[in-house]
Scaffold this active site. Structure first.
Site, PDB file in Angstrom:
ATOM      1  N   ASP A  98      -7.885   5.960  -2.425  1.00 27.36           N
ATOM      2  CA  ASP A  98      -7.064   4.797  -2.058  1.00 27.36           C
ATOM      3  C   ASP A  98      -6.643   4.064  -3.325  1.00 27.36           C
ATOM      4  O   ASP A  98      -7.414   3.260  -3.881  1.00 27.36           O
ATOM      5  CB  ASP A  98      -7.851   3.865  -1.141  1.00 27.36           C
ATOM      6  CG  ASP A  98      -6.950   2.814  -0.499  1.00 27.36           C
ATOM      7  OD1 ASP A  98      -5.795   2.670  -0.947  1.00 27.36           O
ATOM      8  OD2 ASP A  98      -7.396   2.140   0.443  1.00 27.36           O
ATOM      9  N   HIS A 117      -2.062   0.320   6.934  1.00 26.67           N
ATOM     10  CA  HIS A 117      -2.397   0.709   5.560  1.00 26.67           C
ATOM     11  C   HIS A 117      -1.993   2.158   5.334  1.00 26.67           C
ATOM     12  O   HIS A 117      -1.837   2.941   6.284  1.00 26.67           O
ATOM     13  CB  HIS A 117      -3.899   0.534   5.332  1.00 26.67           C
ATOM     14  CG  HIS A 117      -4.321   0.634   3.891  1.00 26.67           C
ATOM     15  ND1 HIS A 117      -3.816  -0.184   2.909  1.00 26.67           N
ATOM     16  CD2 HIS A 117      -5.203   1.472   3.277  1.00 26.67           C
ATOM     17  CE1 HIS A 117      -4.376   0.127   1.750  1.00 26.67           C
ATOM     18  NE2 HIS A 117      -5.207   1.132   1.934  1.00 26.67           N
ATOM     19  N   CYS A 137       0.817  -1.217   0.000  1.00 26.49           N
ATOM     20  CA  CYS A 137       0.000   0.000   0.000  1.00 26.49           C
ATOM     21  C   CYS A 137       0.850   1.266   0.000  1.00 26.49           C
ATOM     22  O   CYS A 137       0.480   2.264  -0.637  1.00 26.49           O
ATOM     23  CB  CYS A 137      -0.957  -0.018   1.185  1.00 26.49           C
ATOM     24  SG  CYS A 137      -0.137  -0.127   2.799  1.00 26.49           S
TER      25      CYS A 137
END
Length: 663
Positions: free
Chosen positions: A469, A453, A409
């Site tokens: 995201d 994350h 991520c």
């Protein structure tokens, strides 16, 4: 002082207690404790058998120097809580070897009580509580065995210690319920452990992927009602604005906000999440609420980058209440300093990325359209979401976007933010946790380090800061299913924790159910025991007492003492109660009472037959009946008769005693 010969049962209890107390620490410090325990235990056993001698003063001095040297070599820092615990454990081992007097034995046992507490420095869950109770039982059993008669039996100390713990429960419960939680005068530095401190105050490629290899608990959250979908759970931690080409760091332009609500645009029909977070000790200051947080009782500092930070590092387990509106928009204008800070890029880094941003920007109609074009670039160019991305060189974003195309991520969030800034759109990286694991039995969310994350926030004119995201564009399962489910098929998932239940629970249904049950038990323990203070304590006392007042609390404490005293009295009464009499002995007692009222008392040591004969001489008018009573009693007690015949004689005996008249 004269040598004290330890009895064999006492010695066995000492060894059992010592091994149980050291076992969890042996798993934590095997290189120091396991060899030391083996060597010193064998030595003490040989001394007990009379084959070896107690260590001399010189030998003790050498052992102390050796222990201190080994600890200093094995520990990177000497004055830490781990080092102090190791020294205490080794002193506990050394004390057993030199136990030659009654005083040495008692000092060793009392030292064992301190060793029990050391485990709570590392773990305070429900299993640690069970361990502590068993450890208390074993150490107290050792203390009882040291004072008890050897003839009482091997298990006698354990039974007596169990009764002591049982009798202490009422007082313990009242003390837990009533006494307020007072902040300590000082705070011990918590033991450091890999993965427990969570997200760092900076981010570079591979850091969050490294953190995701840990299944350590970060925090738990309980919602009023059903928890929302995992895709809505973005636990916001830190905001990274400064980029030096390799590492993202926090900006120094943050300012404290005085009114949280005025920074959000909240509609009347907008859903509010009311929830309670129980956070584990992180040794850091930042917290992880949901976006749109407008209320909390944590006393934390609220910054204008929408982050929350405690004033001191979180060294103990804490529980806080939050109210959040995750769908609330943040149209607050960006000032010039913040605007420049959110567009900053280092000179001389990632030229291909800058060229890609200009290319995609040229075909975009708006900032929002450019955002979608970049997301499409991630979707359509073979990018892979993986726990083990390749290492990157100087131009990290260029190598990721055009060569490796494999990342976690932080790779996607960092690269996306650079592309936004290169196109003139203010953007920043947000690090925290996403999703979690919803327990179906207790409906709380468990967030672990593997849920760490990173995502991006971009500033769009008229809409304010918007969460984007880029990981979702590559791996939607990561956002919709959570870290544990989406990463379970990765070959290296939790490879450093091969026995972790989270590693296998996705494939084994029964193991997952067991994990949920254990997590439920731990959650209830954390909620009602470890986090029992303040408002929760007031609510419980109000439910018990109706009204919280000093008088009622004093009555509750007094009642606990009365209940404990009553339990002790009942036990003593039960242990010293008269033996249960047989039917024949009860009939004889009836005869004795009748003769006592007539003036004849049975003498100590006088048998039944002699007593009846004395009564016959004293009361000649009833001598025949008394002799018949004596004869029937002897037949019932000593003759070999059937049960039916004895019952028949017993009826006759009862009738004779009832009709007996003596004056």
């Amino acid at each position: 002082m004269q040598d004290y010969r330890i009895a064999r049962p006492v010695f066995i209890w000492i060894l059992l207690a010592q091994f149980f107390l050291l076992l969890p620490h042996m798993l934590r410090y095997p290189l120091l404790l396991v060899p030391g325990w083996l060597l010193l235990t064998v030595w003490r056993i040989q001394v007990f058998r009379g084959r070896w001698q107690y260590p001399s003063s010189k030998t003790k001095a050498v052992l102390v120097v050796l222990v201190m040297s080994l600890v200093a070599i094995s520990q990177p820092r000497f004055f830490t809580i781990e080092t102090m615990v190791i020294l205490l454990l080794l002193a506990f081992l050394l004390k057993l070897v030199e136990t030659a007097t009654w005083r040495d034995l008692l000092v060793g046992v009392y030292l064992a009580y301190f060793v029990i507490v050391t485990q709570l420095l590392f773990e305070q869950g429900i299993f640690a509580a069970v361990y502590m109770l068993v450890a208390l039982l074993l150490v107290t059993s050792t203390l009882v065995a040291a004072h008890a008669d050897v003839q009482a039996g091997f298990w006698f100390p354990c039974r007596e210690a169990g009764k002591m713990l049982l009798f202490s429960l009422p007082l313990m419960l009242v003390a837990f319920l009533v006494f307020p939680r007072i902040e300590p005068l000082w705070v011990l530095p918590q033991p450091s452990a890999s993965g427990k401190t969570g997200i760092s105050d900076s981010m570079s490629p591979g850091m969050i992927a490294e953190l995701a290899q840990s299944d350590e608990l970060a925090f738990r959250a309980e919602f009023d009602g059903m928890p929302p979908a995992l895709s809505q759970l973005y636990w916001r931690g830190m905001v990274f604005s400064h980029f030096d080409g390799l590492t993202w760091r926090r900006s120094s332009l943050r300012h404290e906000r005085d009114d949280m609500r005025r920074y959000y645009q909240i509609d009347d029909n907008m859903a509010a999440f009311r929830y309670r977070v129980i956070m584990e000790p992180s040794q850091q200051r930042w917290m992880f609420p949901l976006p749109g947080t407008v209320e909390h009782d944590s006393g934390a500092i609220d910054y204008d980058d929408f982050t929350l930070q405690q004033r001191q590092p979180i060294m103990n387990r804490e529980a806080w209440q939050f109210v959040s509106y995750p769908a609330a928009s943040r149209p607050w204008p960006v000032n010039n300093f913040r605007h420049r800070d959110s567009l900053q890029l280092p000179d001389g880094f990632n030229p291909r990325t800058l060229a890609l941003a200009r290319q995609l920007r040229a075909g975009a109609d708006s900032d929002a359209d450019f955002v979608e074009r970049v997301l499409d670039y991630f979707r359509n160019n073979g990018f892979v979401y993986t726990l083990t991305p390749p290492r990157l060189g100087r131009n990290t974003v260029d190598e990721f976007l055009f060569e490796t195309r494999q990342g976690f991520c932080e790779h996607y969030a960092g690269a996306f933010t650079v592309l936004m800034r290169a196109a003139g759109i203010p953007a920043r990286v947000v690090a925290g946790y996403q999703g979690g694991d919803i327990n179906p039995y207790e409906q709380h969310v468990t967030v672990r380090q593997l849920d760490a994350h990173a995502w991006t926030e971009v500033w769009l004119e008229g809409r304010g800061w918007q969460r984007v995201d880029p990981t979702y564009a590559v791996s939607p399962d990561r956002i919709e299913q959570g870290g544990q489910q989406s990463l379970a098929d990765e070959p290296d998932f939790l490879s450093r924790s091969p026995l972790s239940p989270a590693r296998f629970s996705a494939r084994l249904g029964w193991l997952r159910k067991l994990q949920y049950r254990l997590d439920q038990a731990n959650y209830l323990w954390h909620s009602w025991v470890l986090s029992y203070e303040g408002r929760q304590q007031q609510d419980v006392l109000r439910a018990l007492l109706g009204q919280v007042s000093l008088k009622r609390i004093a009555l509750l404490v007094l009642g606990s003492f009365v209940v404990t005293g009553l339990l002790v009295w009942l036990l003593l009464f039960w242990r010293h109660r008269p033996a249960r009499l047989s039917p024949d002995e009860r009939l004889l007692q009836h005869l004795q009472r009748k003769l006592r009222r007539a003036g004849l008392e049975r003498q100590p040591g006088q048998g039944p037959q002699a007593f009846v004969a004395t009564a016959a001489q004293r009361y000649p008018a009833s001598a025949r009946t008394l002799k018949e009573i004596g004869r029937l009693y002897l037949l019932i007690r000593y003759a070999r008769l059937s049960a039916a015949k004895k019952q028949q004689l017993r009826h006759r005996l009862r009738r004779h005693i009832r009709t007996l008249r003596v004056e």
